[in-house]
Design an enzyme around this catalytic site. Sequence first.
Site, mmCIF file in Angstrom:
data_model
loop_
_atom_site.group_PDB
_atom_site.id
_atom_site.type_symbol
_atom_site.label_atom_id
_atom_site.label_comp_id
_atom_site.label_asym_id
_atom_site.label_seq_id
_atom_site.Cartn_x
_atom_site.Cartn_y
_atom_site.Cartn_z
ATOM 1 N N ARG A 156 -36.511 1.708 34.442
ATOM 2 C CA ARG A 156 -35.460 1.533 33.448
ATOM 3 C C ARG A 156 -35.594 2.632 32.414
ATOM 4 O O ARG A 156 -36.699 3.074 32.086
ATOM 5 C CB ARG A 156 -35.564 0.167 32.758
ATOM 6 C CG ARG A 156 -35.173 -1.018 33.629
ATOM 7 C CD ARG A 156 -33.666 -1.033 33.890
ATOM 8 N NE ARG A 156 -33.240 -2.223 34.608
ATOM 9 C CZ ARG A 156 -33.141 -2.324 35.922
ATOM 10 N NH1 ARG A 156 -33.471 -1.273 36.678
ATOM 11 N NH2 ARG A 156 -32.724 -3.433 36.494
ATOM 12 N N GLU A 163 -27.903 4.827 28.405
ATOM 13 C CA GLU A 163 -27.304 4.826 29.739
ATOM 14 C C GLU A 163 -25.985 4.056 29.691
ATOM 15 O O GLU A 163 -25.949 2.941 29.149
ATOM 16 C CB GLU A 163 -28.258 4.166 30.730
ATOM 17 C CG GLU A 163 -27.819 4.286 32.173
ATOM 18 C CD GLU A 163 -28.825 3.718 33.152
ATOM 19 O OE1 GLU A 163 -28.430 2.825 33.927
ATOM 20 O OE2 GLU A 163 -29.991 4.155 33.131
ATOM 21 N N HIS A 178 -28.329 6.379 38.025
ATOM 22 C CA HIS A 178 -28.786 5.007 38.296
ATOM 23 C C HIS A 178 -28.243 4.510 39.643
ATOM 24 O O HIS A 178 -27.514 3.516 39.719
ATOM 25 C CB HIS A 178 -28.362 4.054 37.176
ATOM 26 C CG HIS A 178 -29.192 2.794 37.151
ATOM 27 N ND1 HIS A 178 -29.344 2.026 36.021
ATOM 28 C CD2 HIS A 178 -29.900 2.149 38.136
ATOM 29 C CE1 HIS A 178 -30.111 0.975 36.288
ATOM 30 N NE2 HIS A 178 -30.453 1.025 37.570
#
Length: 316
Positions: free
Chosen positions: A232, A260, A279
């Site tokens: 993450r 993000e 991602h």
Amino acid sequence: MTSKTTTDVWLPIPADEIDGLPEGLNYLFWDGGQDFPADPADCAFYVVPYMKGPQVASRPLDAMRSVRVVQTLSAGIDHVEPGLGLLPAGVRLCNAKGVHEASTAELALALILASLRGFPGFVHGQDKEEWRSGFYPALADKSVLIVGYGSIGSAIEDRLEPFECARVARVARSARTTGRGPVHALGDLPTLLPEADIVILSTPLNASTQGLVGAEFLKAMRDGALLVNVARGQVVDTQALLSELECGRLRAALDVTDPEPLPAGHPLWHAPHVLITPHVGGSTSAFLPRAKRLLAGQLTRFATGEPVRNVVLTTG
């Protein structure tokens, strides 16, 4: 007035596309749209829409007074945790262990190889019709450190095995022994980081890992080392990483960032020696077959009264 006799299950995948679902449950499709498919108060098993963010994940939770299982389709649960306080006691939160290992491990290897072998430069050279030959590092003979040695970390090591790495070291929240060798505790990082050519982050995001990769962590890495993040974005202090990238001491390959999505104009986009993917660790053709098998198995266990798997916490 007749009482409700069916048990509602909210699915982000249409039920008729999932083989092996048990009969006797009322399957309702909801993938995060504005309108709920039914009264959330009647939902007993809630499968969280995939990759729709924490606001969508938590939106129905405060009304789910009958829910008994919340199932994510992600390995991490951080996008659901903010809403767990809205749920009644005794709700089991399950993650998607077994769904993302293959895809995420593939991407970790792709990021390592692309970064070491200079693929971003080759792509830019192709755009400009330039033949950029040269001498590049290999993964062979490198020392690798996996930080976050759960099922994804183990799957990454599976794929490292044929590449003739000099060493693979493993770190998790607590120390243990595996068939491959020891798993070190997080407290051992200061002695392990200086020995690693490649540091792979595959840890969940929680209180002990948020900001784990800060200035001290990065300073402990050897000059020229590669940081790979498939965990993450918030595990890494972005500003501290930028400082190391901009002075040319470290390299990075990132599938996740903080913030993000990475906004236009952010300095990380154009920092030297960084490769960024948006991602996509779990977003492959491997996702749906594994997600469907997970849901069929979990709902069969739920319908027959057996314990569901992958329980990471129970609300209290």
